[in-house]
Design a protein around this motif. Structure first.
Motif, PDB file in Angstrom:
ATOM      1  N   ASP A   1       0.872  -1.190   0.000  1.00 29.65           N
ATOM      2  CA  ASP A   1       0.000   0.000   0.000  1.00 29.65           C
ATOM      3  C   ASP A   1       0.902   1.231   0.000  1.00 29.65           C
ATOM      4  O   ASP A   1       1.947   1.228   0.652  1.00 29.65           O
ATOM      5  CB  ASP A   1      -0.880  -0.003   1.271  1.00 29.65           C
ATOM      6  CG  ASP A   1      -1.869   1.159   1.303  1.00 29.65           C
ATOM      7  OD1 ASP A   1      -3.008   0.973   0.834  1.00 29.65           O
ATOM      8  OD2 ASP A   1      -1.503   2.248   1.789  1.00 29.65           O
TER       9      ASP A   1
ATOM     10  N   SER B   1     -11.279   4.571   3.578  1.00 31.09           N
ATOM     11  CA  SER B   1     -11.478   4.140   4.970  1.00 31.09           C
ATOM     12  C   SER B   1     -11.083   5.219   5.972  1.00 31.09           C
ATOM     13  O   SER B   1     -11.412   5.118   7.153  1.00 31.09           O
ATOM     14  CB  SER B   1     -10.669   2.867   5.242  1.00 31.09           C
ATOM     15  OG  SER B   1     -11.029   1.869   4.329  1.00 31.09           O
TER      16      SER B   1
ATOM     17  N   VAL C   1     -20.350   4.626  10.296  1.00 28.53           N
ATOM     18  CA  VAL C   1     -21.603   3.976  10.707  1.00 28.53           C
ATOM     19  C   VAL C   1     -21.489   2.465  10.477  1.00 28.53           C
ATOM     20  O   VAL C   1     -21.099   2.037   9.390  1.00 28.53           O
ATOM     21  CB  VAL C   1     -22.805   4.545   9.912  1.00 28.53           C
ATOM     22  CG1 VAL C   1     -24.091   3.801  10.245  1.00 28.53           C
ATOM     23  CG2 VAL C   1     -22.957   6.032  10.176  1.00 28.53           C
TER      24      VAL C   1
ATOM     25  N   THR D   1       1.436  -0.985  -6.164  1.00 25.03           N
ATOM     26  CA  THR D   1       1.638  -2.169  -7.003  1.00 25.03           C
ATOM     27  C   THR D   1       1.521  -1.738  -8.455  1.00 25.03           C
ATOM     28  O   THR D   1       0.529  -1.095  -8.830  1.00 25.03           O
ATOM     29  CB  THR D   1       0.552  -3.224  -6.702  1.00 25.03           C
ATOM     30  OG1 THR D   1       0.630  -3.559  -5.337  1.00 25.03           O
ATOM     31  CG2 THR D   1       0.718  -4.455  -7.549  1.00 25.03           C
TER      32      THR D   1
ATOM     33  N   GLY E   1     -18.608  -0.328  -1.687  1.00 21.49           N
ATOM     34  CA  GLY E   1     -19.506   0.825  -1.800  1.00 21.49           C
ATOM     35  C   GLY E   1     -19.658   1.608  -0.509  1.00 21.49           C
ATOM     36  O   GLY E   1     -18.690   2.117   0.055  1.00 21.49           O
TER      37      GLY E   1
ATOM     38  N   SER F   1     -17.728  -0.745   7.652  1.00 18.86           N
ATOM     39  CA  SER F   1     -18.386  -1.649   8.599  1.00 18.86           C
ATOM     40  C   SER F   1     -18.136  -3.112   8.265  1.00 18.86           C
ATOM     41  O   SER F   1     -17.906  -3.927   9.155  1.00 18.86           O
ATOM     42  CB  SER F   1     -19.890  -1.359   8.637  1.00 18.86           C
ATOM     43  OG  SER F   1     -20.407  -1.284   7.334  1.00 18.86           O
TER      44      SER F   1
HETATM   45  C1  LIG Z   1     -18.461  10.118   2.328  1.00 19.81           C
HETATM   46  C2  LIG Z   1     -18.388   8.648   2.649  1.00 19.81           C
HETATM   47  C3  LIG Z   1     -19.065   8.136   3.760  1.00 19.81           C
HETATM   48  C4  LIG Z   1     -18.998   6.756   4.043  1.00 19.81           C
HETATM   49  N1  LIG Z   1     -19.611   6.278   5.171  1.00 19.81           N
HETATM   50  C5  LIG Z   1     -19.521   4.955   5.489  1.00 19.81           C
HETATM   51  C6  LIG Z   1     -20.083   4.462   6.691  1.00 19.81           C
HETATM   52  O1  LIG Z   1     -20.646   5.204   7.495  1.00 19.81           O
HETATM   53  N2  LIG Z   1     -19.978   3.133   6.953  1.00 19.81           N
HETATM   54  C7  LIG Z   1     -19.354   2.265   6.103  1.00 19.81           C
HETATM   55  O2  LIG Z   1     -19.326   1.067   6.366  1.00 19.81           O
HETATM   56  N3  LIG Z   1     -18.761   2.724   4.959  1.00 19.81           N
HETATM   57  C8  LIG Z   1     -18.837   4.029   4.645  1.00 19.81           C
HETATM   58  N4  LIG Z   1     -18.266   4.518   3.485  1.00 19.81           N
HETATM   59  C9  LIG Z   1     -17.660   3.556   2.556  1.00 19.81           C
HETATM   60  C10 LIG Z   1     -16.315   3.057   3.040  1.00 19.81           C
HETATM   61  O3  LIG Z   1     -15.508   4.143   3.439  1.00 19.81           O
HETATM   62  C11 LIG Z   1     -15.626   2.267   1.915  1.00 19.81           C
HETATM   63  O4  LIG Z   1     -16.492   1.258   1.433  1.00 19.81           O
HETATM   64  C12 LIG Z   1     -14.369   1.575   2.445  1.00 19.81           C
HETATM   65  O5  LIG Z   1     -13.528   2.509   3.074  1.00 19.81           O
HETATM   66  C13 LIG Z   1     -13.615   0.869   1.338  1.00 19.81           C
HETATM   67  O6  LIG Z   1     -12.479   0.271   1.931  1.00 19.81           O
HETATM   68  P1  LIG Z   1     -11.350  -0.347   1.038  1.00 19.81           P
HETATM   69  O7  LIG Z   1     -10.352  -0.975   1.931  1.00 19.81           O
HETATM   70  O8  LIG Z   1     -11.977  -1.202  -0.013  1.00 19.81           O
HETATM   71  O9  LIG Z   1     -10.736   0.906   0.240  1.00 19.81           O
HETATM   72  P2  LIG Z   1      -9.756   2.075   0.743  1.00 19.81           P
HETATM   73  O10 LIG Z   1      -9.982   2.426   2.144  1.00 19.81           O
HETATM   74  O11 LIG Z   1      -9.848   3.169  -0.266  1.00 19.81           O
HETATM   75  O12 LIG Z   1      -8.328   1.407   0.651  1.00 19.81           O
HETATM   76  C14 LIG Z   1      -7.757   1.050  -0.588  1.00 19.81           C
HETATM   77  C15 LIG Z   1      -6.253   1.168  -0.462  1.00 19.81           C
HETATM   78  O13 LIG Z   1      -5.654   0.626  -1.650  1.00 19.81           O
HETATM   79  C16 LIG Z   1      -4.566   1.456  -1.974  1.00 19.81           C
HETATM   80  N5  LIG Z   1      -4.202   1.268  -3.373  1.00 19.81           N
HETATM   81  C17 LIG Z   1      -4.810   1.769  -4.484  1.00 19.81           C
HETATM   82  N6  LIG Z   1      -4.132   1.394  -5.579  1.00 19.81           N
HETATM   83  C18 LIG Z   1      -3.104   0.620  -5.147  1.00 19.81           C
HETATM   84  C19 LIG Z   1      -2.065  -0.045  -5.827  1.00 19.81           C
HETATM   85  N7  LIG Z   1      -1.948  -0.040  -7.163  1.00 19.81           N
HETATM   86  N8  LIG Z   1      -1.162  -0.731  -5.082  1.00 19.81           N
HETATM   87  C20 LIG Z   1      -1.255  -0.762  -3.728  1.00 19.81           C
HETATM   88  N9  LIG Z   1      -2.224  -0.137  -3.040  1.00 19.81           N
HETATM   89  C21 LIG Z   1      -3.144   0.542  -3.756  1.00 19.81           C
HETATM   90  C22 LIG Z   1      -5.082   2.860  -1.677  1.00 19.81           C
HETATM   91  O14 LIG Z   1      -4.011   3.791  -1.591  1.00 19.81           O
HETATM   92  C23 LIG Z   1      -5.784   2.624  -0.346  1.00 19.81           C
HETATM   93  O15 LIG Z   1      -4.886   2.763   0.734  1.00 19.81           O
HETATM   94  C24 LIG Z   1     -18.281   5.877   3.182  1.00 19.81           C
HETATM   95  C25 LIG Z   1     -17.583   6.404   2.100  1.00 19.81           C
HETATM   96  C26 LIG Z   1     -17.618   7.781   1.834  1.00 19.81           C
HETATM   97  C27 LIG Z   1     -16.837   8.324   0.672  1.00 19.81           C
END
Ligand SMILES: Cc1cc2nc3c(=O)[nH]c(=O)nc-3n(C[C@H](O)[C@H](O)[C@H](O)COP(=O)(O)OP(=O)(O)OC[C@H]3O[C@@H](n4cnc5c(N)ncnc54)[C@H](O)[C@@H]3O)c2cc1C
Length: 424
Positions: free
Chosen positions: A36, A45, A51, A226, A383, A388
């Motif tokens: 990462d 995140s 929530v 990556t 999404g 959560s």
């Molecule tokens: C305004 C808003 C409010 C929200 N409220 C809620 C809520 O109340 N409750 C809830 O459950 N969810 C909520 N969400 C949704 C939630 O935040 C996301 O679904 C969740 O954070 C996704 O997690 P993730 O680990 O998939 O992605 P991320 O947290 O985006 O992590 C992905 C990681 O991959 C890394 N990455 C990208 N490309 C590469 C690469 N090529 N090589 C290595 N690393 C890479 C990125 O840098 C990042 O660190 C909300 C989202 C938003 C925008």
């Protein structure tokens, strides 16, 4: 080979989903490398509303979409802002999204998501205990607020489905809404309290603590992007800016970037990003505290208490390219509405934060083995519910990687469903 490491498994992406996966894989005794770039604010995140609701089982593509479509297309709904040209650029997502806007599909998705959302709070409790962040997690419940009876009636089907699934809910009449949450200064016609819901006070702090937990378990980090995934007869070579890692398995959990990475291996997912913004405001010193997150359905935005009188105002959805310049119109409108809901002072941040929800058109994540490559596991597309459901996803990823039956049913999250054109 210079700078080449060997591991059992590489996790790409260190958001809630990737970190939870890396921790669960360490718990199963695997040698794990997490790749990462390490930019905390770049993670969705980091900046969400925190929530954790058992009742968050409804995809954005709902049966109510069709009558509202003209309003959405005119950008006249506060909760959604779209770039028309972008809809064409993500055509597979758009078509799947339209195809999913049926009561039967909505009900099916809600049923499939329920085991994930039902496990979410318990998984967070366990994680918080291990990461030393119990103080950030509270079972506060959350409230959906309706400004008029018509808006409340518009959510009848949603409440019927929640009731069918035994999700606890209290309907509060207008006069009693303020007694429930004395910080509210706006009058609402109705409120729905979902008491089983929990909330995280500072999602970014949990992510940092999870990094610490993963390190303490002996997990290794590669702080880099990556750049390429190359399969070979022994597994995978993961190329990154500083070298390579060889491993038998790879988990793709890069949030909003996941579909682009999968595309380099020939997988064309129906995928888009739903961008969202937040900005913090101080609650007036004379205001009672806001005790739980609230969703003002009339404003299409969430207000979440983040500790020490700080209120995080979060915008709805902006359908736009991940790297397009920020457009602050929606968060500014949300902040203006918020000022009519709570007694707020000026903004505490110089600029709003922008994040990208990894969005599938049917509102369900992609969790499962890649159909055409051995040793590749997909875990992305969470999404609106990835913060959560990240920890339970991590457990499922560890189940898949160690060939155990998954902790909750995952057939509905199979990758293939989003790799073909939808039947409209
Ligand atoms: C305004 C808003 C409010 C929200 N409220 C809620 C809520 O109340 N409750 C809830 O459950 N969810 C909520 N969400 C949704 C939630 O935040 C996301 O679904 C969740 O954070 C996704 O997690 P993730 O680990 O998939 O992605 P991320 O947290 O985006 O992590 C992905 C990681 O991959 C890394 N990455 C990208 N490309 C590469 C690469 N090529 N090589 C290595 N690393 C890479 C990125 O840098 C990042 O660190 C909300 C989202 C938003 C925008």
């Amino acid at each position: 080979m210079p700078n080449a490491q060997v591991a059992d498994i590489v996790v790409i992406g260190g958001g809630m989903v990737g970190l939870a996966s890396a921790i669960a894989l360490k718990d199963r005794g695997l040698d794990v490398v997490l790749c990462d770039p390490g930019e905390s604010r770049a993670r969705t995140s980091f900046g969400n509303a925190g929530v954790i609701s058992r009742g968050s089982i409804f995809p954005m593509s709902s049966p109510g979409l069709w009558p509202k479509l003209p309003t959405y297309l005119r950008n006249a709904d506060r909760g959604l802002r779209l770039r028309h040209a972008h809809l064409a650029r993500v055509l597979p997502w758009t078509l799947h999204f339209l195809a999913a806007a049926r009561t039967s599909a909505w009900r099916r998705a809600a049923k499939s998501l329920l085991p994930l959302t039902s496990a979410a709070y318990g998984e967070h409790e366990q994680l918080a205990a291990r990461a030393g962040t119990k103080g950030l997690l509270h079972r506060t419940g959350w409230i959906k607020l309706y400004r008029d009876e018509a808006a409340f009636a518009g959510a009848n089907l949603e409440r019927a489905i929640l009731a069918e699934h035994g999700i606890a809910m209290e309907i509060i009449d207008g006069a009693d809404v303020q007694a429930l949450e004395p910080a509210l200064i706006r009058r609402y016609a109705r409120a729905v309290l979902l008491p089983e819901t929990g909330s995280l006070q500072d999602p970014g702090a949990l992510i940092e603590a999870c990094e610490g937990l993963y390190s303490a378990l002996g997990g290794r980090f590669v702080q880099a992007v990556t750049t390429r995934l190359v399969p070979d007869h022994e597994g995978w070579t993961v190329h990154h800016a500083g070298g390579q890692v060889h491993a038998r398995q790879v988990v793709l959990a890069a949030g909003a970037a996941s579909a682009e990475i999968a595309k380099t291996l020939g997988y064309r997912f129906a995928f888009a990003v739903e961008r969202g913004y937040h900005r913090h405001y101080a609650l007036h010193p004379n205001s009672p505290p806001l005790t739980r997150p609230i969703l003002d359905t009339g404003a299409g935005s969430i207000l979440a208490p983040m500790g020490e009188g700080r209120i995080r105002v979060l915008s709805g959805v902006e359908l736009n390219a991940r790297h397009a310049p920020p457009d602050h119109l929606q968060i500014e409108a949300a902040a203006q509405e918020a000022a009519g809901t709570l007694r707020l002072g000026g903004p505490l941040d110089n600029q709003p934060w922008l994040g990208s929800r990894p969005s599938t058109p049917d509102g369900m994540p992609v969790i499962g083995r890649a159909p055409r490559h051995q040793g590749l596991i997909f875990a992305f597309g969470h999404g609106h519910i990835g913060m959560s459901t990240g920890p339970i996803t991590g457990r499922i990823v560890a189940d898949i990687a160690t060939d155990r039956p998954p902790s909750v049913p995952i057939a509905a999250f199979a990758p293939d469903r989003l790799l073909s054109w939808p039947r409209l």
